[in-house]
Design an enzyme around this catalytic site. Structure first.
Site, mmCIF file in Angstrom:
data_model
loop_
_atom_site.group_PDB
_atom_site.id
_atom_site.type_symbol
_atom_site.label_atom_id
_atom_site.label_comp_id
_atom_site.label_asym_id
_atom_site.label_seq_id
_atom_site.Cartn_x
_atom_site.Cartn_y
_atom_site.Cartn_z
ATOM 1 N N ALA A 1 0.782 -1.241 0.000
ATOM 2 C CA ALA A 1 0.000 0.000 0.000
ATOM 3 C C ALA A 1 0.816 1.295 0.000
ATOM 4 O O ALA A 1 0.233 2.371 -0.051
ATOM 5 C CB ALA A 1 -0.989 0.027 1.172
ATOM 6 N N ASP A 2 2.147 1.210 0.048
ATOM 7 C CA ASP A 2 2.935 2.451 -0.040
ATOM 8 C C ASP A 2 4.315 2.184 -0.637
ATOM 9 O O ASP A 2 5.328 2.662 -0.135
ATOM 10 C CB ASP A 2 3.078 3.097 1.339
ATOM 11 C CG ASP A 2 3.525 4.561 1.245
ATOM 12 O OD1 ASP A 2 3.340 5.173 0.169
ATOM 13 O OD2 ASP A 2 4.056 5.099 2.228
ATOM 14 N N LEU A 3 4.336 1.424 -1.723
ATOM 15 C CA LEU A 3 5.596 1.163 -2.417
ATOM 16 C C LEU A 3 6.085 2.442 -3.082
ATOM 17 O O LEU A 3 5.323 3.112 -3.789
ATOM 18 C CB LEU A 3 5.389 0.080 -3.477
ATOM 19 C CG LEU A 3 6.599 -0.251 -4.360
ATOM 20 C CD1 LEU A 3 7.707 -0.884 -3.525
ATOM 21 C CD2 LEU A 3 6.196 -1.178 -5.499
#
Length: 491
Positions: free
Chosen positions: A327-329
């Site tokens: 969810a936050d690459l």
């Protein structure tokens, strides 16, 4: 202590804000109290028969009426907060912005705030806030902590640019309806790699709590959401306790699942710090991929890192019975160990999804949109539905950045135009050396598919056949005797 002014960041929860304002009034008796508020404009508008419509799809007259009502309600709220201090001198400032953190930093810089009282641990943890001002955290009318990080920093800090381009801020007077700053006024500032979007709205968080209550077998949350709801949730204690019970179970599931991850390209979880509700990871000495890229990196190393990270994501998405969506690459969440091998880190916004045997193709989770501008899946932002394809979108942006060296904002549009004009060579990062252009173009086209607004067009990260362009490039630069030394541009 200088008590000329004490600024208080206020939100929409009247009960919580009253306790915080009264605490500040009691503890800074000689200071002028200044209320500051970031108004987050709603993305939805009331529609006929009790429904809702996206703001951007309404006509201009409806938009004007809706925003006018929002402003009126916000001004009324601030006026009520001012009345809590009786005859005490109180002023209020506000601006409208679609990023709460950016708005608070903007207020701090423009108003030259030295000391700010905040009622949210999650907000106080933001480095860009702590570096600008002394932060006092007050919860339920009780002082929790004080940060002095701002003393360690000088000059222009994070989030931004010079003070002369900050958005205008207007003081709420006795007869004023205030001033709202359109998001466009802040566009020049939102270019920082670390700009994170967080929907810090109590109504949305209550909705999230209700969702968790209805789906107890598929809990998915983060420590930050637990803190925000506890601080800004509903007044009813039974609802808060119910949410705590659910999220505590979800936390345990998250920690257990993360602690069992064993992959050469994922940072190891060492433990949990209960005091700060944070995860503790192993230290990786060679910094972030963004730092390394700024120092120079040959295309062979860029391709190797992409192959490593694709392997890490495939491992997370195929994990059973709990699949993980990162969810936050992004570039700063890809770290380099002592051997210069890349590892995916920062699972603070990750979601664990319980995958039932007959639902292998529906790994998804409804949650409050959060992530980083430039990397965030637009479909997730609009619908609140997080899927493995959201990670694929972010990975596509990482590919484009490593191949072109361009900034993440609008990068897909720039590359798409170059492909259309048959000018891929013009966007490939020349500092990386002589790219195999045919294979590089194929990988760029694959990355553009990753960034498609149609999720079905995005390649599955677990499907080897889809990722042949990357595998071919990887094979072209793999020596017979594998070495983990950098191909230094300086040599």
């Amino acid at each position: 202590m200088d008590e000329e002014e004490v600024h208080i960041a206020v939100g929409k929860n009247t009960r919580k804000e009253k306790a915080k304002i009264l605490w500040a009034a009691a503890n800074f008796p000689r200071a002028t109290i200044v209320l500051v508020h970031v108004h987050w404009p709603s993305k939805w508008m009331p529609f006929n028969l009790g429904g809702k419509v996206l703001y951007k799809f309404a006509n201009e007259k409806e938009k004007e009426i809706h925003r006018g009502r929002e402003t009126e309600a916000m001004v009324k709220m601030l006026s009520q907060y001012k009345s809590f201090c009786g005859a005490r001198k109180v002023s209020a400032h506000y601006l409208t912005h679609d990023d709460t953190v950016a708005g608070v930093v903007n207020l701090i810089k423009k108003l030259k705030i030295k000391r700010i009282v905040i009622g949210s641990r999650s907000m106080s943890w933001q480095a860009v806030v702590r570096q600008c001002s002394q932060v006092w955290v007050v919860l339920n009318g009780k002082h929790v902590s004080t940060s002095n990080d701002h003393l360690k920093h000088t000059g222009s800090i994070g989030y931004g640019g010079s003070s002369d381009i900050l958005a205008s801020i207007h003081e709420l007077g006795d007869e004023s309806d205030g001033y709202t700053t359109p998001p466009s006024d802040f566009v020049d500032e939102i270019t920082n790699e670390e700009e994170v979007i967080e929907m810090d709205d109590s109504d949305q968080l209550v909705t999230e709590a209700e969702t968790l209550t209805e789906e107890r077998t598929e809990e998915s949350t983060t420590y930050e959401e637990v803190e925000i709801f506890a601080e800004e949730g509903a007044d009813r204690s039974d609802e808060i306790q119910s949410f705590r019970n659910i999220t505590e179970k979800a936390e345990k599931i998250m920690v257990v699942v993360l602690s069992r991850l064993e992959h050469p390209h994922i940072v190891r979880l060492i433990g949990v710090c209960p005091e700060s509700c944070s995860l503790v990871y192993e230290h990786l000495p060679n910094g972030t991929l963004l730092d390394r890229l700024s120092k120079g990196l040959l295309w062979k190393d860029r391709v190797r890192i992409l192959a490593e990270q694709r392997s890490a994501l495939a491992y997370l998405h195929s994990s059973r019975p709990h699949a993980i969506i990162h969810a936050d690459l992004k570039m700063t969440n890809i770290l380099l160990d002592a051997g210069n091998v890349s590892r995916l880190g920062d699972f603070g916004t990750a979601r664990v999804v319980h995958v039932k045997p007959l639902e292998e193709e529906t790994i998804r989770r409804r949650t409050n949109p959060m992530g980083t501008t430039g990397y965030m899946d637009p479909v997730f932002f609009i619908t609140g539905e997080l899927t493995t394809e959201s990670d694929v979108y972010a990975f596509g942006v990482v590919i484009l950045r490593l191949l072109t060296g361009l900034l993440d904002l609008n990068i897909a549009e720039q590359v798409r135009e170059a492909v259309k004009m048959d000018a891929v060579h013009s966007v490939l990062d020349a500092s990386a050396g002589a790219w195999p252009e045919v294979q590089a173009e194929r990988l760029l086209k694959l990355a553009l598919r990753c960034c498609s607004l149609e999720r079905k067009r995005r390649p599955a990260i677990t499907c080897d056949a889809e990722w042949r362009p990357l595998d071919i490039l990887r094979a072209m630069n793999t020596p017979a005797n594998k070495s983990r030394k950098w191909n230094s541009l300086a040599s």
